[in-house]
Design a protein around this motif. Structure first.
Motif, PDB file in Angstrom:
ATOM      1  N   ASN A  24       0.811  -1.225   0.000  1.00 28.94           N
ATOM      2  CA  ASN A  24       0.000   0.000   0.000  1.00 28.94           C
ATOM      3  C   ASN A  24       0.842   1.271   0.000  1.00 28.94           C
ATOM      4  O   ASN A  24       0.539   2.253   0.684  1.00 28.94           O
ATOM      5  CB  ASN A  24      -0.973  -0.004   1.191  1.00 28.94           C
ATOM      6  CG  ASN A  24      -2.087  -1.013   1.008  1.00 28.94           C
ATOM      7  OD1 ASN A  24      -2.610  -1.187  -0.097  1.00 28.94           O
ATOM      8  ND2 ASN A  24      -2.442  -1.700   2.089  1.00 28.94           N
ATOM      9  N   ASP A  75      -6.104  -7.027  -0.590  1.00 20.37           N
ATOM     10  CA  ASP A  75      -7.132  -6.029  -0.271  1.00 20.37           C
ATOM     11  C   ASP A  75      -6.742  -4.664  -0.854  1.00 20.37           C
ATOM     12  O   ASP A  75      -7.571  -3.962  -1.455  1.00 20.37           O
ATOM     13  CB  ASP A  75      -7.306  -5.902   1.246  1.00 20.37           C
ATOM     14  CG  ASP A  75      -8.016  -7.104   1.864  1.00 20.37           C
ATOM     15  OD1 ASP A  75      -8.624  -7.898   1.111  1.00 20.37           O
ATOM     16  OD2 ASP A  75      -7.952  -7.251   3.098  1.00 20.37           O
ATOM     17  N   GLY A  76      -5.468  -4.291  -0.665  1.00 21.39           N
ATOM     18  CA  GLY A  76      -5.006  -3.010  -1.179  1.00 21.39           C
ATOM     19  C   GLY A  76      -5.018  -2.962  -2.697  1.00 21.39           C
ATOM     20  O   GLY A  76      -5.395  -1.945  -3.293  1.00 21.39           O
ATOM     21  N   ARG A 111     -10.332 -12.798  -6.135  1.00 22.37           N
ATOM     22  CA  ARG A 111     -10.179 -11.463  -6.715  1.00 22.37           C
ATOM     23  C   ARG A 111      -8.926 -11.360  -7.585  1.00 22.37           C
ATOM     24  O   ARG A 111      -8.817 -10.446  -8.404  1.00 22.37           O
ATOM     25  CB  ARG A 111     -10.152 -10.415  -5.605  1.00 22.37           C
ATOM     26  CG  ARG A 111     -11.480 -10.257  -4.883  1.00 22.37           C
ATOM     27  CD  ARG A 111     -11.360  -9.278  -3.723  1.00 22.37           C
ATOM     28  NE  ARG A 111     -10.454  -9.763  -2.686  1.00 22.37           N
ATOM     29  CZ  ARG A 111     -10.125  -9.101  -1.583  1.00 22.37           C
ATOM     30  NH1 ARG A 111     -10.622  -7.883  -1.384  1.00 22.37           N
ATOM     31  NH2 ARG A 111      -9.314  -9.631  -0.692  1.00 22.37           N
ATOM     32  N   GLN A 124      -3.016 -11.146   2.454  1.00 20.14           N
ATOM     33  CA  GLN A 124      -4.388 -10.663   2.477  1.00 20.14           C
ATOM     34  C   GLN A 124      -4.440  -9.131   2.440  1.00 20.14           C
ATOM     35  O   GLN A 124      -5.254  -8.547   1.711  1.00 20.14           O
ATOM     36  CB  GLN A 124      -5.108 -11.171   3.731  1.00 20.14           C
ATOM     37  CG  GLN A 124      -6.601 -10.967   3.701  1.00 20.14           C
ATOM     38  CD  GLN A 124      -7.264 -11.693   2.540  1.00 20.14           C
ATOM     39  OE1 GLN A 124      -7.040 -12.872   2.342  1.00 20.14           O
ATOM     40  NE2 GLN A 124      -8.068 -10.979   1.749  1.00 20.14           N
ATOM     41  N   VAL A 125      -3.575  -8.493   3.207  1.00 22.25           N
ATOM     42  CA  VAL A 125      -3.537  -7.028   3.205  1.00 22.25           C
ATOM     43  C   VAL A 125      -3.160  -6.510   1.817  1.00 22.25           C
ATOM     44  O   VAL A 125      -3.740  -5.532   1.321  1.00 22.25           O
ATOM     45  CB  VAL A 125      -2.547  -6.516   4.273  1.00 22.25           C
ATOM     46  CG1 VAL A 125      -2.366  -5.009   4.146  1.00 22.25           C
ATOM     47  CG2 VAL A 125      -3.049  -6.865   5.675  1.00 22.25           C
ATOM     48  N   HIS A 148      -6.992  -4.624  -4.600  1.00 23.28           N
ATOM     49  CA  HIS A 148      -8.399  -4.582  -5.018  1.00 23.28           C
ATOM     50  C   HIS A 148      -8.945  -3.150  -4.944  1.00 23.28           C
ATOM     51  O   HIS A 148      -9.643  -2.695  -5.865  1.00 23.28           O
ATOM     52  CB  HIS A 148      -9.222  -5.508  -4.124  1.00 23.28           C
ATOM     53  CG  HIS A 148     -10.678  -5.532  -4.459  1.00 23.28           C
ATOM     54  ND1 HIS A 148     -11.166  -6.043  -5.637  1.00 23.28           N
ATOM     55  CD2 HIS A 148     -11.763  -5.081  -3.769  1.00 23.28           C
ATOM     56  CE1 HIS A 148     -12.478  -5.930  -5.660  1.00 23.28           C
ATOM     57  NE2 HIS A 148     -12.859  -5.344  -4.535  1.00 23.28           N
ATOM     58  N   ARG A 149      -8.600  -2.437  -3.865  1.00 26.29           N
ATOM     59  CA  ARG A 149      -9.048  -1.048  -3.753  1.00 26.29           C
ATOM     60  C   ARG A 149      -8.420  -0.182  -4.839  1.00 26.29           C
ATOM     61  O   ARG A 149      -9.079   0.687  -5.423  1.00 26.29           O
ATOM     62  CB  ARG A 149      -8.693  -0.488  -2.368  1.00 26.29           C
ATOM     63  CG  ARG A 149      -9.514  -1.074  -1.237  1.00 26.29           C
ATOM     64  CD  ARG A 149      -9.293  -0.279   0.046  1.00 26.29           C
ATOM     65  NE  ARG A 149      -7.902  -0.313   0.474  1.00 26.29           N
ATOM     66  CZ  ARG A 149      -7.389  -1.238   1.285  1.00 26.29           C
ATOM     67  NH1 ARG A 149      -8.164  -2.211   1.750  1.00 26.29           N
ATOM     68  NH2 ARG A 149      -6.112  -1.194   1.637  1.00 26.29           N
ATOM     69  N   ASP A 179      -7.348 -16.317  -3.228  1.00 26.09           N
ATOM     70  CA  ASP A 179      -8.337 -15.238  -3.313  1.00 26.09           C
ATOM     71  C   ASP A 179      -8.836 -15.109  -4.748  1.00 26.09           C
ATOM     72  O   ASP A 179      -8.064 -14.865  -5.680  1.00 26.09           O
ATOM     73  CB  ASP A 179      -7.700 -13.917  -2.866  1.00 26.09           C
ATOM     74  CG  ASP A 179      -8.731 -12.863  -2.523  1.00 26.09           C
ATOM     75  OD1 ASP A 179      -9.643 -12.656  -3.343  1.00 26.09           O
ATOM     76  OD2 ASP A 179      -8.610 -12.242  -1.456  1.00 26.09           O
TER      77      ASP A 179
END
Length: 477
Positions: free
Chosen positions: A11, A48-49, A222, A44-45, A51-52, A220
């Motif tokens: 991130n 998630d980042g 995604r 996972q972090v 994906h955003r 995942d």
């Protein structure tokens, strides 16, 4: 030497972990850095980042994506020598070869910047079929979203560029897992992308054990694509887990070269030696098998062995070094076992064949047969076999008798025989009048059989990192 402590890049910022591993230089085992080890929570972090950030990247216009990639190329050019020395240190690559890799990497990002502006669709003549009158049809390409990129040690800058460049050109985000031995180059590139204005979260670099992280990276849904360069065994495992998601796999090879009797032997020797032994043979398209027509066999062997004997083995940071260490001592153990096995089965050593510290001497093997490991497997070492043949069809059959099919070369001045061979050879690329180690970064690159699945080369990788969408409009009449 003061060593570094390097964290994960997640991130857009450095992220510390609970555990770190020591990174040692392959040549002298000197401690270079302590490297963060990611775990499942970091994966996972990062996803998630990514994906955003995917919506941010998707919304970025092509000219902005191109500008970021072009700036990375400029920043890399400005720090060329620093990055080359980093590559030489962590990968054991001779400094002259490391500089050449940085130059290629700059070119790859330049190509990616250009391709960001060339993601075209097409119009479809709908009225070519009954029921299609008064309709317009068109296609365009859209980014996939999250791309997981897993890269090897042997080209730690340029093979990363072949993942990141096309992915960002297409508007994707990336979670990158570099090789354990070469994390510093990937982390350095992450800093350059940050400086160039890549949105936070568009690139994540997770260092640590690929064996421990690979399942998490694929679990995942995604994640919409996996692009991997490495061994066939790992590539097949990735493909089996990817399901319907897109996959590009650049795997192994035992690249061959055919030398026809009309070849000017003195003119090709230096080129062939370079193809066989550059970076200690640790190249996917390294020249491993040479099939030489019986009329020129003796001359070729004599000249090739004499040229090989002039190569200098040494410290990768010294300008005079041609060949340095292999990446791990257990790789030296492996190739020593394979060479001794070949000798026991009847092969002869033309030159080399011994350890040289943490390196393996450039080695020429004669009287090699197809079932020997040094022929049928990927040596990934400074070892080449020279085999005599009588007819072109014999050489083609020997070349095709392989689980691999990446690049194959042939030298001949006869255009008919050149194209005959090009059609008959089972490979992703046939290189006429050059070694199979030849590659430019915009050409399509990939193999058949166990050599891979899909194609790289910036334009072709962009296509594989996008989804084709069709749109039809019914016109009012």
């Amino acid at each position: 030497m003061t060593h570094l402590t390097k964290h994960l890049w997640i991130n857009g910022q450095w992220t510390e972990t609970q555990t770190y591993y020591e990174l040692h230089a392959p040549y002298d085992r000197q401690l270079i850095a302590n490297i963060a080890k990611a775990d499942a929570s970091h994966v996972q972090v990062a996803i998630d980042g990514a994906h955003r950030a995917a919506s941010v990247m998707r919304a970025r216009p092509a000219y902005e994506r191109a500008a970021i990639l072009a700036k990375v190329a400029l920043l890399l050019q400005a720090r060329r020598e620093e990055m080359a020395r980093l590559c030489a240190m962590e990968a054991g690559k001779p400094i002259r070869a490391a500089r050449a890799e940085i130059d290629r990497t700059i070119t790859t990002y330049q190509f990616a910047a250009e391709e960001a502006k060339r993601i075209y669709g097409e119009t479809i003549p709908m009225d070519a079929a009954p029921g299609g009158s008064n309709r317009l049809g068109m296609t365009w390409r859209e980014p996939l979203g999250i791309v997981v990129a897993i890269t090897p040690f042997n080209f730690p800058f340029n093979l990363v560029a072949h993942k990141l460049g096309p992915a960002f050109a297409a508007g994707n985000t990336v979670v990158l897992k570099p090789a354990n031995q070469t994390p510093l180059s990937a982390l350095a590139i992450a800093e350059l992308f940050d400086e160039a204005g890549l949105p936070a979260g568009a690139l994540h670099v997770l260092t640590g054990s690929g064996r421990e992280l690979s399942d998490e990276l694929l679990r995942d849904e995604r994640v919409r694509k996996v692009t991997f360069t490495g061994s066939p065994e790992v590539g097949k495992a990735i493909k089996s887990k990817a399901g319907l998601r897109k996959v590009t796999l650049e795997l192994g090879s035992n690249s061959a070269l055919i030398i026809e009797p009309d070849t000017n032997i003195p003119n090709i020797i230096e080129r062939c030696v370079d193809g066989a032994f550059a970076y200690a043979g640790q190249v996917c398209i390294s020249l491993q098998r040479i099939y030489v027509h019986e009329h020129v066999y003796d001359e070729f062997c004599e000249r090739f062995i004499a040229q090989t004997a002039q190569l200098r083995v040494g410290d990768p940071l010294e300008e005079e070094t041609d060949i340095s260490t292999m990446i791990h001592t257990h790789e030296v153990d492996r190739i020593e076992e394979w060479v001794q096995e070949a000798i026991a089965q009847g092969a002869r050593i033309g030159c080399g064949g011994q350890r040289d510290g943490s390196a393996w001497e450039p080695t020429v093997l004669l009287d090699v047969t197809p079932e020997m490991s040094v022929s049928c497997k990927e040596t990934f070492a400074p070892v080449v076999s020279i085999v005599k043949y009588r007819e072109l069809d014999d050489a083609i059959a020997l070349t095709n008798d392989s689980a691999y099919g990446l690049n194959i070369g042939i030298y001949t001045s006869n255009i008919d025989r050149a194209f005959y061979a090009a059609r008959a050879l089972e490979a992703g690329a046939v290189i006429i009048n050059d070694i199979p180690t030849f590659r430019l970064d915009h050409m399509p690159y990939g193999g058949v059989k166990d050599s891979g699945y899909g194609r790289e080369g910036v334009k072709y990788a962009v296509e594989e990192m996008t989804e084709l969408k069709f749109v039809s409009i019914r016109l009012n009449t």
